[in-house]
Design a protein around this motif. Structure first.
Motif, PDB file in Angstrom:
ATOM      1  N   ASN A 105      -2.430   1.244  11.156  1.00  0.00           N
ATOM      2  CA  ASN A 105      -1.240   1.700  10.347  1.00  0.00           C
ATOM      3  C   ASN A 105      -1.720   2.786   9.708  1.00  0.00           C
ATOM      4  O   ASN A 105      -2.760   3.135   9.130  1.00  0.00           O
ATOM      5  CB  ASN A 105      -0.968   0.455   9.057  1.00  0.00           C
ATOM      6  N   ARG A 144       6.172   8.031   5.584  1.00  0.00           N
ATOM      7  CA  ARG A 144       6.666   7.122   6.435  1.00  0.00           C
ATOM      8  C   ARG A 144       5.342   6.209   6.963  1.00  0.00           C
ATOM      9  O   ARG A 144       4.319   6.696   7.061  1.00  0.00           O
ATOM     10  CB  ARG A 144       7.256   7.634   7.681  1.00  0.00           C
ATOM     11  N   MET A 145       5.704   4.881   7.470  1.00  0.00           N
ATOM     12  CA  MET A 145       4.631   4.176   8.187  1.00  0.00           C
ATOM     13  C   MET A 145       4.758   4.726   9.634  1.00  0.00           C
ATOM     14  O   MET A 145       5.744   4.191  10.314  1.00  0.00           O
ATOM     15  CB  MET A 145       4.852   2.562   7.752  1.00  0.00           C
ATOM     16  N   HIS A 172       0.871  -1.028  -0.080  1.00  0.00           N
ATOM     17  CA  HIS A 172      -0.012  -0.034   0.035  1.00  0.00           C
ATOM     18  C   HIS A 172       0.850   1.306  -0.066  1.00  0.00           C
ATOM     19  O   HIS A 172       0.601   2.295  -0.462  1.00  0.00           O
ATOM     20  CB  HIS A 172      -0.687   0.212   1.171  1.00  0.00           C
ATOM     21  N   THR A 173       1.776   1.556   0.816  1.00  0.00           N
ATOM     22  CA  THR A 173       2.560   2.595   1.085  1.00  0.00           C
ATOM     23  C   THR A 173       3.245   3.038  -0.015  1.00  0.00           C
ATOM     24  O   THR A 173       3.076   4.126  -0.511  1.00  0.00           O
ATOM     25  CB  THR A 173       3.632   2.215   2.250  1.00  0.00           C
ATOM     26  N   HIS A 190      11.759  -1.991   9.933  1.00  0.00           N
ATOM     27  CA  HIS A 190      10.273  -2.795   9.796  1.00  0.00           C
ATOM     28  C   HIS A 190      10.024  -3.558  11.115  1.00  0.00           C
ATOM     29  O   HIS A 190       9.235  -3.084  11.846  1.00  0.00           O
ATOM     30  CB  HIS A 190      10.044  -3.449   8.627  1.00  0.00           C
ATOM     31  N   ILE A 244      10.775   0.719   5.225  1.00  0.00           N
ATOM     32  CA  ILE A 244       9.579  -0.160   5.302  1.00  0.00           C
ATOM     33  C   ILE A 244       9.711  -1.470   4.634  1.00  0.00           C
ATOM     34  O   ILE A 244      10.338  -2.256   5.408  1.00  0.00           O
ATOM     35  CB  ILE A 244       8.335   0.833   4.619  1.00  0.00           C
ATOM     36  N   HIS A 245       9.391  -1.628   3.506  1.00  0.00           N
ATOM     37  CA  HIS A 245       9.450  -2.899   3.028  1.00  0.00           C
ATOM     38  C   HIS A 245      10.530  -3.065   2.075  1.00  0.00           C
ATOM     39  O   HIS A 245      10.487  -2.916   0.658  1.00  0.00           O
ATOM     40  CB  HIS A 245       7.954  -3.280   2.100  1.00  0.00           C
ATOM     41  N   THR A 255      -0.226   6.188   7.214  1.00  0.00           N
ATOM     42  CA  THR A 255       1.067   6.448   6.420  1.00  0.00           C
ATOM     43  C   THR A 255       0.944   8.124   6.618  1.00  0.00           C
ATOM     44  O   THR A 255       0.227   8.738   6.279  1.00  0.00           O
ATOM     45  CB  THR A 255       0.455   6.173   4.847  1.00  0.00           C
ATOM     46  N   THR A 305      -5.257   5.178   6.661  1.00  0.00           N
ATOM     47  CA  THR A 305      -5.141   4.284   7.749  1.00  0.00           C
ATOM     48  C   THR A 305      -5.583   2.770   7.222  1.00  0.00           C
ATOM     49  O   THR A 305      -6.034   2.821   6.239  1.00  0.00           O
ATOM     50  CB  THR A 305      -5.844   4.785   9.107  1.00  0.00           C
ATOM     51  N   ASP A 338      -3.642  -3.260  11.191  1.00  0.00           N
ATOM     52  CA  ASP A 338      -2.352  -3.743  11.172  1.00  0.00           C
ATOM     53  C   ASP A 338      -2.088  -5.297  10.928  1.00  0.00           C
ATOM     54  O   ASP A 338      -1.051  -5.627  11.440  1.00  0.00           O
ATOM     55  CB  ASP A 338      -1.602  -3.156  12.551  1.00  0.00           C
ATOM     56  N   LEU A 348       2.733   2.701  13.076  1.00  0.00           N
ATOM     57  CA  LEU A 348       1.892   1.691  13.688  1.00  0.00           C
ATOM     58  C   LEU A 348       1.557   2.328  15.098  1.00  0.00           C
ATOM     59  O   LEU A 348       2.355   2.562  15.825  1.00  0.00           O
ATOM     60  CB  LEU A 348       2.563   0.305  13.447  1.00  0.00           C
TER      61      LEU A 348
END
Length: 339
Positions: free
Chosen positions: A296, A164-165, A142-143, A279, A179-180, A298, A306, A309, A167
């Motif tokens: 979550n 940025r993520m 998603h991000t 992460h 992140i990923h 962003t 949102t 999670d 949580l």
């Protein structure tokens, strides 16, 4: 709730629990969900409604011509804008390119609607990254997809729209520097500019959410935050200088602290948020406290996004047992963020 712009909830991967928790959220929280609608596929949502209703008649899906009609939907209906082109129903609990494409189309539609100002926020049900890849979607989650859409809309590169993520739950908030990406890439991202950018984004976003200046803790990368260079120099060469840069800008940032204790300090109220270096360092502590209330967010997008999670939970997809609590909290958080 006053009549704001509508809020979009994306369908998620239709082979997973996303459509089921969306249907459950509308049934469980009708007041909270007023003015919200599903950016999705009608036949996928109808299947989910039948699953979660069991022996009772399923709630009908009300297909809308435009998002603003969401405020006028009768009670006990599931409002939906058809955001994915008509396709056959993908099989449940199975990774497929078909499901990945439907999920990506729904997110893309919602992002573009938000960027046009037609909706006030986007809440996303879970995606499956393997299904996205099978569908040829060039983003791992998603991000990155939302960042790319925002950059396209603004006429910029993705690097010029840093996100940025975060949580968050009732006990702890954490924001990630990377992140990923692989662990090797995550280590490379721990540099002075990247950490400073994370602190700037975190400060601006949390100030809006809290209505005051946030107290930010910064986790080190290495055991014991490097122990003065004994276990690595990232804290000395990158993290501490970034914190000093942030403090020079008036940001209330502290650290770097030992990663194995800083989250406990934040949970006890010493800090409002922890900036974590990668992460798993940041997400394991929050998820350990329970995914049911985790959200979550962003940070850095030009619209509110949102998400729950948790993931697509193929192991229980189609059983009706999925818990919608995290999605409900994601909607609640989105409402707070848009004021």
């Amino acid at each position: 709730m006053s009549k704001h712009r509508p809020l979009a909830i994306t369908l998620g991967d239709p082979a997973g629990i996303g459509p089921e928790i969306v249907a459950k959220a509308f049934a469980a929280e009708p007041h909270l969900m007023r003015g919200a609608f599903v950016a999705g596929d009608a036949q996928c949502l109808r299947r989910a409604a039948a699953i979660v209703c069991g022996t009772l008649p399923p709630w009908p899906v009300a297909v809308l011509d435009s998002p603003e009609e969401a405020f006028d939907v009768p009670p006990r209906c599931l409002p939906l804008v058809q955001a994915a082109s008509g396709r056959e129903l993908p099989p449940l609990a199975r990774v497929s390119a078909q499901a990945g494409r439907i999920a990506a189309d729904c997110v893309t539609w919602a992002a573009r609607a938000a960027l046009r100002g037609e909706i006030e926020a986007v809440v996303t049900a879970p995606l499956n990254k393997e299904a996205l890849a099978a569908a040829g979607v060039p983003y791992p989650g998603h991000t990155e997809l939302l960042q790319a859409e925002a950059a396209r809309h603004l006429g910029r590169t993705a690097g010029d729209v840093p996100v940025r993520m975060m949580l968050a739950n009732d006990e702890l908030r954490t924001v990630l520097v990377s992140i990923h990406v692989s662990m090797r890439e995550a280590l490379d991202a721990v540099n002075r500019d990247g950490v400073l950018q994370t602190l700037v984004i975190t400060h601006a976003s949390l100030a809006r959410l809290l209505g005051r200046e946030p107290r930010i803790a910064v986790a080190g990368l290495n055991p014991h935050a490097g122990e003065g260079g004994l276990f690595g120099r990232e804290e000395i060469d990158a993290i501490a200088p970034a914190i000093a840069d942030a403090r020079a800008r008036g940001i209330d940032a502290h650290g770097p602290f030992a990663p194995d204790t800083v989250f406990m300090r934040a949970r006890k109220g010493e800090f409002d948020v922890v900036v974590a270096m990668y992460h798993d360092q940041g997400l394991i502590p929050v998820k350990y406290l329970g995914v049911e209330q985790g959200v979550n967010v962003t940070l850095g997008l030009p619209f509110v996004r949102t998400s729950p999670d948790h993931g697509t939970a193929f192991d229980i997809a189609g059983t009706g047992r999925a818990d919608a609590s995290s999605l409900v909290e994601a909607v609640r958080m989105a409402r707070r963020l848009v004021g």
